[in-house]
Each structure stands twice: as C-alpha cells, then as structure tokens.
Scaffold this active site. Structure first.
Site, PDB file in Angstrom:
ATOM      1  N   CYS A 125       1.087  -1.284  -0.003  1.00  0.00           N
ATOM      2  CA  CYS A 125      -0.163   0.126   0.015  1.00  0.00           C
ATOM      3  C   CYS A 125       0.813   1.337  -0.107  1.00  0.00           C
ATOM      4  CB  CYS A 125      -0.890  -0.018   1.130  1.00  0.00           C
ATOM      5  SG  CYS A 125      -2.184  -1.336   1.263  1.00  0.00           S
ATOM      6  N   HIS A 157      -3.280   7.276   3.016  1.00  0.00           N
ATOM      7  CA  HIS A 157      -3.804   5.919   2.506  1.00  0.00           C
ATOM      8  C   HIS A 157      -4.978   5.557   3.029  1.00  0.00           C
ATOM      9  CE1 HIS A 157      -3.998   1.999   1.115  1.00  0.00           C
ATOM     10  NE2 HIS A 157      -3.800   1.511   2.469  1.00  0.00           N
ATOM     11  N   ASN A 208     -10.275   0.161   0.578  1.00  0.00           N
ATOM     12  CA  ASN A 208      -8.662   0.097   0.397  1.00  0.00           C
ATOM     13  C   ASN A 208      -8.175  -0.506  -0.921  1.00  0.00           C
ATOM     14  OD1 ASN A 208      -5.990  -0.385   0.819  1.00  0.00           O
ATOM     15  ND2 ASN A 208      -6.111  -1.137   2.813  1.00  0.00           N
TER      16      ASN A 208
HETATM   17  O1  UT7 Z   1      -3.551  -1.264   3.415  1.00  0.00           O
HETATM   18  C1  UT7 Z   1      -3.108  -2.189   4.735  1.00  0.00           C
HETATM   19  C2  UT7 Z   1      -3.606  -2.042   5.510  1.00  0.00           C
HETATM   20  N1  UT7 Z   1      -4.493  -2.740   6.492  1.00  0.00           N
HETATM   21  C3  UT7 Z   1      -5.057  -2.156   7.256  1.00  0.00           C
HETATM   22  O2  UT7 Z   1      -5.098  -1.007   7.372  1.00  0.00           O
HETATM   23  C4  UT7 Z   1      -6.095  -2.611   8.277  1.00  0.00           C
HETATM   24  C5  UT7 Z   1      -5.903  -2.232   9.807  1.00  0.00           C
HETATM   25  N2  UT7 Z   1      -6.923  -2.637  10.555  1.00  0.00           N
HETATM   26  C6  UT7 Z   1      -8.163  -2.376  10.745  1.00  0.00           C
HETATM   27  O3  UT7 Z   1      -8.600  -1.533   9.885  1.00  0.00           O
HETATM   28  C7  UT7 Z   1      -9.100  -2.891  11.701  1.00  0.00           C
HETATM   29  O4  UT7 Z   1      -8.300  -3.760  12.539  1.00  0.00           O
HETATM   30  C8  UT7 Z   1     -10.117  -4.088  10.981  1.00  0.00           C
HETATM   31  C9  UT7 Z   1     -11.115  -3.087  10.401  1.00  0.00           C
HETATM   32  C10 UT7 Z   1      -9.368  -5.141  10.132  1.00  0.00           C
HETATM   33  C11 UT7 Z   1     -10.908  -4.761  11.993  1.00  0.00           C
HETATM   34  O5  UT7 Z   1     -11.373  -3.706  13.191  1.00  0.00           O
HETATM   35  P1  UT7 Z   1     -10.968  -4.087  14.572  1.00  0.00           P
HETATM   36  O6  UT7 Z   1     -11.938  -3.087  15.222  1.00  0.00           O
HETATM   37  O7  UT7 Z   1      -9.561  -3.995  14.702  1.00  0.00           O
HETATM   38  O8  UT7 Z   1     -11.833  -5.486  14.825  1.00  0.00           O
HETATM   39  P2  UT7 Z   1     -11.112  -6.561  15.448  1.00  0.00           P
HETATM   40  O9  UT7 Z   1     -10.315  -7.193  14.591  1.00  0.00           O
HETATM   41  O10 UT7 Z   1     -10.450  -6.271  16.827  1.00  0.00           O
HETATM   42  O11 UT7 Z   1     -12.308  -7.555  15.512  1.00  0.00           O
HETATM   43  C12 UT7 Z   1     -13.309  -7.168  16.485  1.00  0.00           C
HETATM   44  C13 UT7 Z   1     -14.309  -8.388  16.298  1.00  0.00           C
HETATM   45  C14 UT7 Z   1     -13.935  -9.845  16.199  1.00  0.00           C
HETATM   46  O12 UT7 Z   1     -14.930 -10.594  17.009  1.00  0.00           O
HETATM   47  P3  UT7 Z   1     -14.885 -11.122  18.482  1.00  0.00           P
HETATM   48  O13 UT7 Z   1     -13.338 -11.606  18.345  1.00  0.00           O
HETATM   49  O14 UT7 Z   1     -14.600  -9.872  19.244  1.00  0.00           O
HETATM   50  O15 UT7 Z   1     -16.003 -11.608  18.699  1.00  0.00           O
HETATM   51  C15 UT7 Z   1     -14.029 -10.209  14.834  1.00  0.00           C
HETATM   52  O16 UT7 Z   1     -13.935 -11.620  14.881  1.00  0.00           O
HETATM   53  O17 UT7 Z   1     -15.074  -8.090  15.028  1.00  0.00           O
HETATM   54  C16 UT7 Z   1     -15.070  -9.459  14.522  1.00  0.00           C
HETATM   55  N3  UT7 Z   1     -15.004  -9.249  12.954  1.00  0.00           N
HETATM   56  C17 UT7 Z   1     -16.278  -8.927  12.253  1.00  0.00           C
HETATM   57  N4  UT7 Z   1     -17.477  -8.931  12.420  1.00  0.00           N
HETATM   58  C18 UT7 Z   1     -18.298  -8.846  11.478  1.00  0.00           C
HETATM   59  C19 UT7 Z   1     -13.979  -9.065  12.103  1.00  0.00           C
HETATM   60  N5  UT7 Z   1     -14.375  -8.890  10.952  1.00  0.00           N
HETATM   61  C20 UT7 Z   1     -15.788  -8.721  10.880  1.00  0.00           C
HETATM   62  C21 UT7 Z   1     -16.686  -8.562   9.849  1.00  0.00           C
HETATM   63  N6  UT7 Z   1     -17.985  -8.464  10.283  1.00  0.00           N
HETATM   64  N7  UT7 Z   1     -16.446  -8.268   8.736  1.00  0.00           N
END
Ligand code: UT7
Length: 334
Positions: A113, A252, A282
């Site tokens: 990215c 980004h 993204n």
């Molecule tokens: O270009 C390079 C880039 N990548 C990034 O910039 C990604 C950076 N990271 C992020 O944007 C965020 O970490 C995410 C959007 C990927 C995830 O958000 P988060 O607030 O960090 O969520 P998390 O990974 O801590 O997950 C929280 C909960 C989990 O459930 P439990 O374990 O709390 O029960 C996940 O399983 O959300 C769940 N979860 C979802 N639920 C519904 C993860 N993805 C989803 C989904 N829909 N798509």
C-alpha cells in the site's frame, strides 16, 4: 540551477462493478452496520473477469497523460507501484508500456500500500538527477483477486483501482521532501503466503487457502496510527516545513477510523483530511493517487496548496511525500 519535479498531470480509473456491503452480507457473517462503523466503507469496486491490474493502470495513465497533454512516447520512464501484478513477470509496467505504445524503460515497485509513495520517490529521483525529463508514476492494484471471500476479517476491506501522475522537470519545486521507511520484522502481519518462491502454488497450498491475503488487522491498525504522523512530520521536516503549513492531508485510504485518528494526532482539521474510503475501500497502491485525483477533480485543490501524501502497508512499509500543487483548477469540460 537545481532541477525539481512537479506533477503536471493526474488521472485515475475505477472498474465499473460495485460491491456493496449488502452483497458481502450474503457471502460472509458480517453486517453493513459492522463494516460502516469499524471501517467507514460503504462500497468498493472490483475488476471485471477479463480485467487485470495492467488494464486499470493503463486506463489511469491514459487519463493522466491526456490531462498533462503529453503523448505516451514523451515519457522517459514508467514506474508502476503494485503488489497484485498481472503475473510474477513480466512486470505490469512492461505490459502497460506496450499497451500504450511507450518507448521508455518500465519497472514495478512492490511496497504494497506504500507503493505509490515509493514509486513517486523513484520518479522524483530520476528527474532530480537529470536522468529523466518526464516520468509516469502509477499506483494500481486488483487486490480482490487475492482476497479470500470466505474470510470476513479481510474481504470487506479491499477494492480495486488505479491512479497515475505525470512528473516533469521544473525549476520550481513541486514535490518537496519524501520520507520512506521499512521494517521487515513485521512481514508476517500482512502477507500472501503462497505463490512466490518460498511456497509455490501446490494443491496443499490451495487447500490451506495460502494463495490469499492474510492480515493481523489490529496490529496493522496500531502500526498505522503511529507511523502516519511520524512519516508525515519527517517529510515535512525534510521540506523545511511543519504541519501548520499544510493545506491537505491525503492519507492511504484503509479505514476511516485510521484516517480520523491520524488527522487528530497531527492536529489537522477534519475538513482538510481527505477521505473517500467510503466509496472505494482500500485500493492499496492506488489509494493515494485515486484520492488525490478526486480532490483535484472536485475543484478543491488550488495552485500553491501544500499537500502531504502518506501511505503504509505490508512489509511493513511506509512513506510520506510533501507536494506543492502546481496544476490549475480543472475546467468544467476536463
Ligand atoms: O493497507 C494496509 C492495510 N490494512 C489496514 O489498514 C487494516 C488495519 N486494521 C483495521 O482496519 C481493523 O483492525 C479491522 C477493520 C481490520 C478490524 O477492526 P477491529 O476493530 O480491529 O476489529 P477486530 O479485528 O479487533 O475484531 C473485533 C471483532 C472480532 O470478534 P470477537 O473476537 O470480538 O468476537 C472479529 O471476529 O469483530 C469481528 N469481525 C467482524 N465482525 C463482523 C472481524 N471482521 C468482521 C466483519 N464483520 N467483517
């Protein structure tokens, strides 16, 4: 007199097909509400079956060349930032070069990215050293081709697209300081395990779904909100400027929460932090030039505006560049 590089043309391309949050709800256990509130993304574009990254890149570059009023054979060097090339080799840049009938050297840069800012640095260096008069710099990715549409933690995030700028040698500085960085100790946080020399595509690799992108989202999030302000300040310092000089931050476009947090940490008013992540998701190396083109096309960029472009991604990599905008506002028919 010192030679500088300025942006004299910009263009972008998005594939037609829109993938909505509602459609993703039918593929994985997710909800429009979760995606909007955790990422800010409402929809993203995905490549058609017969399109590849080179098609997106060629369309964006054609638009940028038209805006600059430069013929394809007037370019001395073509650099494509991508981590989803059409194939391992030849480079996507060579495919684009042939498509457009260009006669210059062409190569890809893979900084995920951060690819556009890395490619920008390479293009600016070629101009400042006198080795090229005009350079085409493209950021293009079709990451949905390597996304696992059974993995809800990644498949809701990414979209496809391309953006391009034309750099030209100028007396006055257009692109000012650039600060790049890499920390390979974070390589495992965001990767595509199979398909390279370490893990060829075998039946086992396919069964383990290792041909798809994997990510530790929360670690990458933490990295992003720390590195974006640091890289932005480094690029500003290299330009002899500070954050109060900035008119725009174009970060980004990965997650609205990241965009908002870094704007706050840098003390930049939210209406000066450009975001279009809601519409495109993204788009990896394409995201910064796509956003910049959107900002330009909307008529909000004035000649003389100071912009910080800042990316982060797999590697881990990061990069920020400070640009003095020199293009006139777009005319209605442009
Ligand atoms: O270009 C390079 C880039 N990548 C990034 O910039 C990604 C950076 N990271 C992020 O944007 C965020 O970490 C995410 C959007 C990927 C995830 O958000 P988060 O607030 O960090 O969520 P998390 O990974 O801590 O997950 C929280 C909960 C989990 O459930 P439990 O374990 O709390 O029960 C996940 O399983 O959300 C769940 N979860 C979802 N639920 C519904 C993860 N993805 C989803 C989904 N829909 N798509």
């Amino acid at each position: 007199m010192t030679t500088h590089a300025s942006i004299i043309g910009i263009g972008s391309y998005l594939p037609e097909r829109i993938l909505t949050n509602a459609e993703l709800e039918t593929l994985v256990d997710t909800s429009d509400e979760w995606i909007r509130s955790r990422t800010g993304i409402v929809e993203r574009r995905i490549v058609a079956d017969d399109q590849a990254t080179s098609d997106l890149a060629a369309a964006a570059l054609t638009a940028a060349l038209m805006k600059a009023g430069i013929a394809p054979n007037g370019i001395d060097l073509l650099i494509v930032g991508t981590s989803s090339p059409d194939m391992l080799f030849p480079s996507t840049a060579c495919l684009v070069q042939n498509r457009l009938g260009m006669v210059c050297p062409a190569f890809d840069i893979n900084a995920a990215c951060s690819g556009f800012v890395y490619a920008l640095q390479a293009g600016v260096s070629a101009i400042e050293s006198g080795r090229a008069g005009r350079v085409a710099v493209v950021g293009a990715d079709a990451l949905t081709r390597i996304i696992d549409f059974t993995d809800r933690s990644t498949c809701v995030l990414f979209g496809d697209g391309a953006g391009a700028v034309i750099l030209e040698a100028t007396d006055e500085p257009g692109v000012l300081g650039i600060a790049l960085g890499a920390d390979g100790s974070g390589a495992d946080l965001l990767k595509v395990p199979a398909g390279g020399s370490a893990r060829p595509i075998t039946r086992d690799a396919l069964d383990a779904r290792e041909n798809f992108l994997t990510m530790n989202g929360s670690e990458v999030f933490r990295f992003a909100v720390k590195i974006i302000p640091r890289a932005t300040n480094e690029a500003l310092a290299a330009s002899g400027l500070t954050v109060t000089d900035l008119d725009w931050l174009v970060p980004h476009q990965a997650n609205q929460r990241i965009i908002q947090t870094v704007g706050q940490r840098l003390g930049i008013p939210s209406d000066r932090v450009f975001s279009r992540v809601d519409r495109v998701g993204n788009t990896s190396a394409a995201s910064i030039p796509l956003a910049l083109d959107d900002l330009y096309t909307s008529g909000q960029l004035a000649p003389g505006d100071l912009i910080a472009l800042v990316g982060f991604g797999a590697g881990l990599t990061w990069g920020a560049g400070v640009v003095r905008w020199t293009m006139a506002r777009p005319t209605k028919e442009a």
